[in-house]
Design a protein around this motif. Sequence first.
Motif, PDB file in Angstrom:
ATOM      1  N   ASP B 165       0.800  -1.229   0.000  1.00 24.30           N
ATOM      2  CA  ASP B 165       0.000   0.000   0.000  1.00 24.30           C
ATOM      3  C   ASP B 165       0.831   1.277   0.000  1.00 24.30           C
ATOM      4  N   MET B 166       2.120   1.175  -0.267  1.00 27.60           N
ATOM      5  CA  MET B 166       2.912   2.402  -0.442  1.00 27.60           C
ATOM      6  C   MET B 166       4.039   2.133  -1.435  1.00 27.60           C
ATOM      7  N   THR B 167       4.568   3.222  -1.973  1.00 32.27           N
ATOM      8  CA  THR B 167       5.645   3.052  -2.954  1.00 32.27           C
ATOM      9  C   THR B 167       6.887   2.509  -2.250  1.00 32.27           C
ATOM     10  N   PRO B 168       7.754   1.828  -3.006  1.00 26.68           N
ATOM     11  CA  PRO B 168       8.994   1.347  -2.397  1.00 26.68           C
ATOM     12  C   PRO B 168       9.810   2.502  -1.830  1.00 26.68           C
ATOM     13  N   GLU B 169       9.802   3.650  -2.501  1.00 26.73           N
ATOM     14  CA  GLU B 169      10.572   4.801  -2.024  1.00 26.73           C
ATOM     15  C   GLU B 169      10.097   5.218  -0.636  1.00 26.73           C
ATOM     16  N   LEU B 170       8.773   5.283  -0.483  1.00 26.08           N
ATOM     17  CA  LEU B 170       8.233   5.679   0.821  1.00 26.08           C
ATOM     18  C   LEU B 170       8.544   4.619   1.877  1.00 26.08           C
ATOM     19  N   ALA B 171       8.322   3.359   1.544  1.00 25.81           N
ATOM     20  CA  ALA B 171       8.559   2.284   2.517  1.00 25.81           C
ATOM     21  C   ALA B 171      10.025   2.262   2.962  1.00 25.81           C
ATOM     22  N   LEU B 172      10.927   2.423   2.006  1.00 24.55           N
ATOM     23  CA  LEU B 172      12.356   2.381   2.316  1.00 24.55           C
ATOM     24  C   LEU B 172      12.740   3.548   3.222  1.00 24.55           C
ATOM     25  N   VAL B 174      10.857   5.066   5.276  1.00 27.12           N
ATOM     26  CA  VAL B 174      10.310   4.823   6.623  1.00 27.12           C
ATOM     27  C   VAL B 174      11.155   3.783   7.358  1.00 27.12           C
ATOM     28  N   MET B 175      11.451   2.690   6.664  1.00 24.38           N
ATOM     29  CA  MET B 175      12.185   1.601   7.323  1.00 24.38           C
ATOM     30  C   MET B 175      13.596   2.038   7.723  1.00 24.38           C
ATOM     31  N   ASP B 176      14.138   3.001   7.018  1.00 20.78           N
ATOM     32  CA  ASP B 176      15.484   3.489   7.291  1.00 20.78           C
ATOM     33  C   ASP B 176      15.619   3.999   8.723  1.00 20.78           C
ATOM     34  N   VAL B 177      14.555   4.509   9.273  1.00 19.28           N
ATOM     35  CA  VAL B 177      14.609   5.102  10.615  1.00 19.28           C
ATOM     36  C   VAL B 177      13.645   4.414  11.569  1.00 19.28           C
ATOM     37  N   CYS B 178      13.274   3.169  11.265  1.00 21.16           N
ATOM     38  CA  CYS B 178      12.183   2.546  12.025  1.00 21.16           C
ATOM     39  C   CYS B 178      12.583   2.172  13.440  1.00 21.16           C
ATOM     40  N   GLY B 179      13.884   2.175  13.758  1.00 18.05           N
ATOM     41  CA  GLY B 179      14.273   1.903  15.135  1.00 18.05           C
ATOM     42  C   GLY B 179      13.850   3.008  16.090  1.00 18.05           C
ATOM     43  N   ALA B 180      13.816   4.246  15.593  1.00 25.19           N
ATOM     44  CA  ALA B 180      13.540   5.388  16.476  1.00 25.19           C
ATOM     45  C   ALA B 180      12.129   5.352  17.070  1.00 25.19           C
ATOM     46  N   PRO B 181      11.080   5.226  16.259  1.00 25.89           N
ATOM     47  CA  PRO B 181       9.749   5.195  16.870  1.00 25.89           C
ATOM     48  C   PRO B 181       9.539   3.982  17.775  1.00 25.89           C
ATOM     49  N   ALA B 182      10.126   2.853  17.433  1.00 25.60           N
ATOM     50  CA  ALA B 182       9.920   1.657  18.262  1.00 25.60           C
ATOM     51  C   ALA B 182      10.533   1.844  19.650  1.00 25.60           C
ATOM     52  N   LEU B 183      11.759   2.383  19.694  1.00 29.19           N
ATOM     53  CA  LEU B 183      12.391   2.576  21.003  1.00 29.19           C
ATOM     54  C   LEU B 183      11.707   3.717  21.764  1.00 29.19           C
ATOM     55  N   THR B 184      11.314   4.772  21.045  1.00 29.05           N
ATOM     56  CA  THR B 184      10.593   5.870  21.703  1.00 29.05           C
ATOM     57  C   THR B 184       9.311   5.344  22.358  1.00 29.05           C
ATOM     58  N   GLY B 325      10.061  -6.039  15.631  1.00 28.96           N
ATOM     59  CA  GLY B 325       8.817  -5.506  15.078  1.00 28.96           C
ATOM     60  C   GLY B 325       8.886  -4.058  14.651  1.00 28.96           C
ATOM     61  N   HIS B 326      10.108  -3.511  14.602  1.00 24.50           N
ATOM     62  CA  HIS B 326      10.225  -2.070  14.356  1.00 24.50           C
ATOM     63  C   HIS B 326       9.712  -1.640  12.988  1.00 24.50           C
ATOM     64  N   ALA B 327       9.923  -2.461  11.967  1.00 28.29           N
ATOM     65  CA  ALA B 327       9.511  -2.045  10.620  1.00 28.29           C
ATOM     66  C   ALA B 327       7.985  -1.993  10.516  1.00 28.29           C
ATOM     67  N   ASP B 328       7.333  -3.035  10.964  1.00 20.97           N
ATOM     68  CA  ASP B 328       5.870  -3.051  10.892  1.00 20.97           C
ATOM     69  C   ASP B 328       5.276  -1.912  11.710  1.00 20.97           C
ATOM     70  N   TYR B 329       5.883  -1.630  12.862  1.00 16.88           N
ATOM     71  CA  TYR B 329       5.354  -0.556  13.704  1.00 16.88           C
ATOM     72  C   TYR B 329       5.484   0.800  13.014  1.00 16.88           C
ATOM     73  N   ALA B 330       6.644   1.055  12.424  1.00 10.98           N
ATOM     74  CA  ALA B 330       6.840   2.348  11.748  1.00 10.98           C
ATOM     75  C   ALA B 330       5.888   2.490  10.564  1.00 10.98           C
ATOM     76  N   LEU B 331       5.706   1.412   9.810  1.00  8.05           N
ATOM     77  CA  LEU B 331       4.768   1.474   8.680  1.00  8.05           C
ATOM     78  C   LEU B 331       3.347   1.737   9.173  1.00  8.05           C
ATOM     79  N   SER B 332       2.987   1.149  10.316  1.00  4.92           N
ATOM     80  CA  SER B 332       1.637   1.382  10.845  1.00  4.92           C
ATOM     81  C   SER B 332       1.463   2.842  11.266  1.00  4.92           C
ATOM     82  N   LEU B 333       2.533   3.474  11.752  1.00  2.00           N
ATOM     83  CA  LEU B 333       2.445   4.895  12.117  1.00  2.00           C
ATOM     84  C   LEU B 333       2.217   5.753  10.874  1.00  2.00           C
ATOM     85  N   VAL B 334       2.868   5.394   9.782  1.00  2.00           N
ATOM     86  CA  VAL B 334       2.678   6.148   8.535  1.00  2.00           C
ATOM     87  C   VAL B 334       1.234   5.987   8.049  1.00  2.00           C
TER      88      VAL B 334
END
Lengths: 348, 348
Positions: B165-172, B174-184, B325-334
């Motif tokens: 449900d999102m472009t690869p550019e957007l997903a990438l 998001v995933m690039d920084v997905c550790g930050a929201p998960a730890l926050t 679970g950091h990637a799935d969590y960050a994508l869910s925030l988007v």
Amino acid sequence: MIDPRDARPTGSPVGLHRVLAPAGVLPQAATRLDTEWNLWVDEVRVRVERLNLDAASFRQLELKHDRDGAAVRAEVLDIVASRGKMQNPETGSGGMLVGTVEEVGPQSPLGLSVGDRVATLVSLTLTPLVIEDGLAGWDGHGEQVPANGYVILFGRSIAARLPDDMTPELALSVMDVCGAPALTSRVVGKYDAPVVAVVGAAGKSGSLSLAAARDAGAARTIGVVPHQAEAELLEASGLADAVVLADARDPVALSDAVAAAGGPADVSVVCVDVPGCEGGAILSTREGGTVIFFSMATSFSAAALGAEGLAADVTMLVGNGYVPGHADYALSLVRGHEGVRGLFERRL
Amino acid sequence: MIDPRDARPTGSPVGLHRVLAPAGVLPQAATRLDTEWNLWVDEVRVRVERLNLDAASFRQLELKHDRDGAAVRAEVLDIVASRGKMQNPETGSGGMLVGTVEEVGPQSPLGLSVGDRVATLVSLTLTPLVIEDGLAGWDGHGEQVPANGYVILFGRSIAARLPDDMTPELALSVMDVCGAPALTSRVVGKYDAPVVAVVGAAGKSGSLSLAAARDAGAARTIGVVPHQAEAELLEASGLADAVVLADARDPVALSDAVAAAGGPADVSVVCVDVPGCEGGAILSTREGGTVIFFSMATSFSAAALGAEGLAADVTMLVGNGYVPGHADYALSLVRGHEGVRGLFERRL
């Protein structure tokens, strides 16, 4: 000229009013501090007896000058004269000091009295310092530096009265690393009967951290040391349930050694002042565990990227040198553990 | 010559078998990795479509070569050819990539199938990489780099299938920084209705961290940005309860701004990639609070000595890029926060 006490009757509790350059930074980041002898009303002036240089700083100076004591002394004098504080430009670190309270501003919140013999528990890197004797009593060959001069403490500085039951040298040496056992105790106490590995376990912060871990409920303590001589010292101290030899810069060797001694660790405490120990500490720690980095040689990016690269779900703490009550706690560990006292006394 | 698959049928899960130099270090610390095309039995090979260079790394390269795209491209090619991985020698950082699974070793634990479109969630700094097209499709003027070539994933590497449900550019991105929201999220959840300040709040990790903080129960979120333009963007996103302008390198300005907006913070999250933000973040945080450093520009010693010098009883975390679970969590925030999606899409 306006007396600074009139111009700014209460100083900033963190010392911003003493920063000369660059403007607007905290005293630790400053390149030059104001060493004005007159006090702001919430400050304290302490007559210096002895500086205790940070180990990494002293080692750098010794190496740079090829153990030429006079040259080391000259550089320390030059740093203090030009910066208004003792902060090694290479290592960024300072140390601490022992002295006697000389004057107390009427609004100081520190609770000190004139004549109190104290150790400062904030770094020399942010403490205005004037040396008045040219360090004539120091040969440049040790971290403990007899000195005459003065320092200024701010409203939020920390100073501890020296205890009666140990020498000032011992007390200072303990207080220098007192943040490590306090934070170790706090972290270990959050786990149920954890395995605790201390890397650099025969050193000052390492031995105190081992004692703190046991007191805080560790089920098993593992002390990692680099040499046989240190292994024997640590064995004799009785502070660790297991003593293992490993090069902390070799992640595979370190994690294998910790695993063989009862690991992986729930809590790993890094106390060795050499670069490159991040990966090994992470690899030695169980999922859900915590790594506490006390070494100033720690690389932030190596730790962050290392854990990510290992897909390691570990909490990584920057070892904060301040925990309330840290000095009293560290002194109590020295009193309660002959092994700690022995390791410290043989260094003096 | 012995086929490596015969000599060592199962690779090290963390990739030690691919380290060529120096011996015994982890792949991230290596100066050269083995890019052998044949797989060890627990490895996966991915055909690369696009690299996403780490922002700090790309900025360093751009500055060094004065925005000369061809020179930037040449240096990236040179780094990859000489190291067998993309790791900027100056910043130490890498990035991540999107590609398609090309071959799966019979003992790979990653659960991937040939043809899966994936993003790698471990850093390029430890991933064997070969570029086969000379980066002909990249002008050297952006972090997203079209590329043809391959990478090797280890047993413990992490790769996430790209969402539909999102472009690869957007997903990438998001995933690039997905550790930050998960730890926050994890840290904020440990406090009762905390005040959360995010420094660098209009950026990628900053905006995701703001959204995560609110979802995890923050009573008030404060977004700190350096410029009016970013303030307007962040205001429009609706992600922060308060948006404040401050230079994060100025501790007094930053802490005053956070205090005026409802601080000090229980949790401060540092997401700005400039050096010198440690003191301000510490000074903006309440006693007993936590500072999470996600910026690769963080100085370990500045943080440790800064907190000590301020007598600040705060917990300081090295921002670990891996949380399960950091990637799935960050994508869910988007998906759940239009404001986050908007800030990300305008960067693509």
